[in-house]
Design a protein around this motif. Structure first.
Motif, PDB file in Angstrom:
ATOM      1  N   ARG B  73       9.435  25.746  10.774  1.00  0.00           N
ATOM      2  CA  ARG B  73       8.178  26.192  10.167  1.00  0.00           C
ATOM      3  C   ARG B  73       7.237  26.766  11.219  1.00  0.00           C
ATOM      4  N   PHE B  74       6.682  27.937  10.892  1.00  0.00           N
ATOM      5  CA  PHE B  74       5.753  28.609  11.811  1.00  0.00           C
ATOM      6  C   PHE B  74       4.584  29.097  10.973  1.00  0.00           C
ATOM      7  N   SER B  75       3.423  28.564  11.237  1.00  0.00           N
ATOM      8  CA  SER B  75       2.246  28.873  10.426  1.00  0.00           C
ATOM      9  C   SER B  75       1.293  29.779  11.175  1.00  0.00           C
ATOM     10  N   LEU B  76       0.754  30.738  10.462  1.00  0.00           N
ATOM     11  CA  LEU B  76      -0.280  31.628  11.008  1.00  0.00           C
ATOM     12  C   LEU B  76      -1.607  31.229  10.389  1.00  0.00           C
ATOM     13  N   ILE B  77      -2.616  31.096  11.226  1.00  0.00           N
ATOM     14  CA  ILE B  77      -3.928  30.639  10.769  1.00  0.00           C
ATOM     15  C   ILE B  77      -4.969  31.682  11.113  1.00  0.00           C
ATOM     16  N   LEU B  78      -5.723  32.061  10.093  1.00  0.00           N
ATOM     17  CA  LEU B  78      -6.884  32.916  10.311  1.00  0.00           C
ATOM     18  C   LEU B  78      -8.085  31.986  10.277  1.00  0.00           C
ATOM     19  N   GLU B  79      -8.694  31.772  11.405  1.00  0.00           N
ATOM     20  CA  GLU B  79      -9.755  30.761  11.523  1.00  0.00           C
ATOM     21  C   GLU B  79     -10.953  31.079  10.639  1.00  0.00           C
ATOM     22  N   SER B  80     -11.306  32.354  10.603  1.00  0.00           N
ATOM     23  CA  SER B  80     -12.431  32.801   9.773  1.00  0.00           C
ATOM     24  C   SER B  80     -12.119  34.226   9.341  1.00  0.00           C
ATOM     25  N   ALA B  81     -11.547  34.341   8.149  1.00  0.00           N
ATOM     26  CA  ALA B  81     -11.016  35.627   7.715  1.00  0.00           C
ATOM     27  C   ALA B  81     -12.084  36.710   7.702  1.00  0.00           C
ATOM     28  N   SER B  82     -11.669  37.907   8.116  1.00  0.00           N
ATOM     29  CA  SER B  82     -12.562  39.058   8.076  1.00  0.00           C
ATOM     30  C   SER B  82     -11.857  40.198   7.354  1.00  0.00           C
ATOM     31  N   THR B  83     -12.634  41.159   6.893  1.00  0.00           N
ATOM     32  CA  THR B  83     -12.051  42.244   6.096  1.00  0.00           C
ATOM     33  C   THR B  83     -11.038  43.056   6.900  1.00  0.00           C
ATOM     34  N   ASN B  84     -11.208  43.133   8.214  1.00  0.00           N
ATOM     35  CA  ASN B  84     -10.241  43.903   9.001  1.00  0.00           C
ATOM     36  C   ASN B  84      -8.914  43.161   9.206  1.00  0.00           C
ATOM     37  N   GLN B  85      -8.810  41.983   8.630  1.00  0.00           N
ATOM     38  CA  GLN B  85      -7.540  41.262   8.638  1.00  0.00           C
ATOM     39  C   GLN B  85      -6.775  41.448   7.332  1.00  0.00           C
ATOM     40  N   THR B  86      -7.312  42.285   6.466  1.00  0.00           N
ATOM     41  CA  THR B  86      -6.560  42.679   5.281  1.00  0.00           C
ATOM     42  C   THR B  86      -5.334  43.462   5.734  1.00  0.00           C
ATOM     43  N   SER B  87      -4.158  42.973   5.359  1.00  0.00           N
ATOM     44  CA  SER B  87      -2.927  43.582   5.875  1.00  0.00           C
ATOM     45  C   SER B  87      -1.714  42.932   5.214  1.00  0.00           C
ATOM     46  N   MET B  88      -0.544  43.470   5.541  1.00  0.00           N
ATOM     47  CA  MET B  88       0.718  42.829   5.197  1.00  0.00           C
ATOM     48  C   MET B  88       1.160  42.033   6.413  1.00  0.00           C
ATOM     49  N   TYR B  89       1.455  40.748   6.201  1.00  0.00           N
ATOM     50  CA  TYR B  89       1.880  39.879   7.295  1.00  0.00           C
ATOM     51  C   TYR B  89       3.362  39.550   7.130  1.00  0.00           C
ATOM     52  N   LEU B  90       4.103  39.780   8.191  1.00  0.00           N
ATOM     53  CA  LEU B  90       5.542  39.534   8.173  1.00  0.00           C
ATOM     54  C   LEU B  90       5.903  38.439   9.166  1.00  0.00           C
ATOM     55  N   CYS B  91       6.679  37.502   8.688  1.00  0.00           N
ATOM     56  CA  CYS B  91       7.235  36.466   9.539  1.00  0.00           C
ATOM     57  C   CYS B  91       8.689  36.817   9.825  1.00  0.00           C
TER      58      CYS B  91
END
Lengths: 109, 112
Positions: B73-91
């Motif tokens: 298991r590998f988790s990605l954490i956005l501490e405080s989401a911002s609009t410029n983090q809108t995206s497709m995330y691939l693991c």
């Protein structure tokens, strides 16, 4: 470290035409390279790898050490080949793991 | 066949929220990676991990952190989401340093 560049963001061809997606690399040592493909609404997946020297879905890629290239080729494009294609080094330590822009292939009927 | 599973296909979050993206692989792979995919920018590496509790920054780690408490298991954490983090995330995961990457289906995150 291995770096790859794909100079074309978009390649548009007609069905039945030959296709060549360009990939150039810089390396220290013997390069290991992969081609990945992402079809619409599907996951990114391995298409072929340099070391296996195989043909997948009619695609081949030959390592040209003189030109430092690993171009992906297919003699007769099909509409179902339309996808996003990425050339990449292996994920080993020391490599730059960013894939780069990739090339979108559009095969028109 | 290797399976890499991302817990959410689509996610909508508000600015400032803490966001967790989860990824699980079932083939005992050592290496795991998080990328974001944006049109015209290709895939950019955020973080990667070569072992449990180990993490390395990729090209764009700012605003993100990761956790690898278990091998699968590998988790990605956005501490405080911002609009410029809108995206497709691939693991992705790989068995070794020379092996190919195996990708999940991706999580399309929208931050409003």
């Amino acid at each position: 470290a291995q770096r790859v560049t794909q100079p074309e963001k978009l390649l548009s061809v007609f069905k039945g035409a030959p296709v060549e997606l360009k990939c150039n690399y810089s390396y220290s040592g013997s390069p290991e390279l992969f081609w990945y493909v992402q079809y619409s609404r599907q996951r990114l997946q391995l298409l072929l790898r340099h070391i296996s020297r195989e043909s997948i879905k009619g695609f081949t890629a030959d390592l040209n050490k003189g030109e430092t290239s690993f171009h992906l080729k297919k003699p007769f494009a099909q509409e179902e080949d339309s996808a996003m294609y990425y050339c990449a080094p292996p994920p080993g330590a020391g490599n730059m793991l960013t894939f780069g822009g990739g090339t979108r292939l559009m095969v028109k009927p | 066949d290797v399976k890499v599973t991302q817990s959410s296909r689509y996610l909508v979050k508000r600015t400032g929220e803490k966001v967790f993206l989860e990824c699980v692989q079932d083939m005992d792979h050592e290496n795991m990676f998080w990328y974001r995919q944006d049109p015209g920018l290709g895939l950019r590496l955020i973080y990667f991990s070569y072992d449990v509790k180990m993490k390395e920054k990729g090209d764009i780690p700012e605003g993100y952190s990761v956790s690898r408490e278990k091998k699968e298991r590998f988790s990605l954490i956005l501490e405080s989401a911002s609009t410029n983090q809108t995206s497709m995330y691939l693991c992705a995961s790989s068995l070794s340093d020379v092996g190919p990457l195996h990708f999940g289906n991706g999580t399309r995150l929208t931050v409003t």
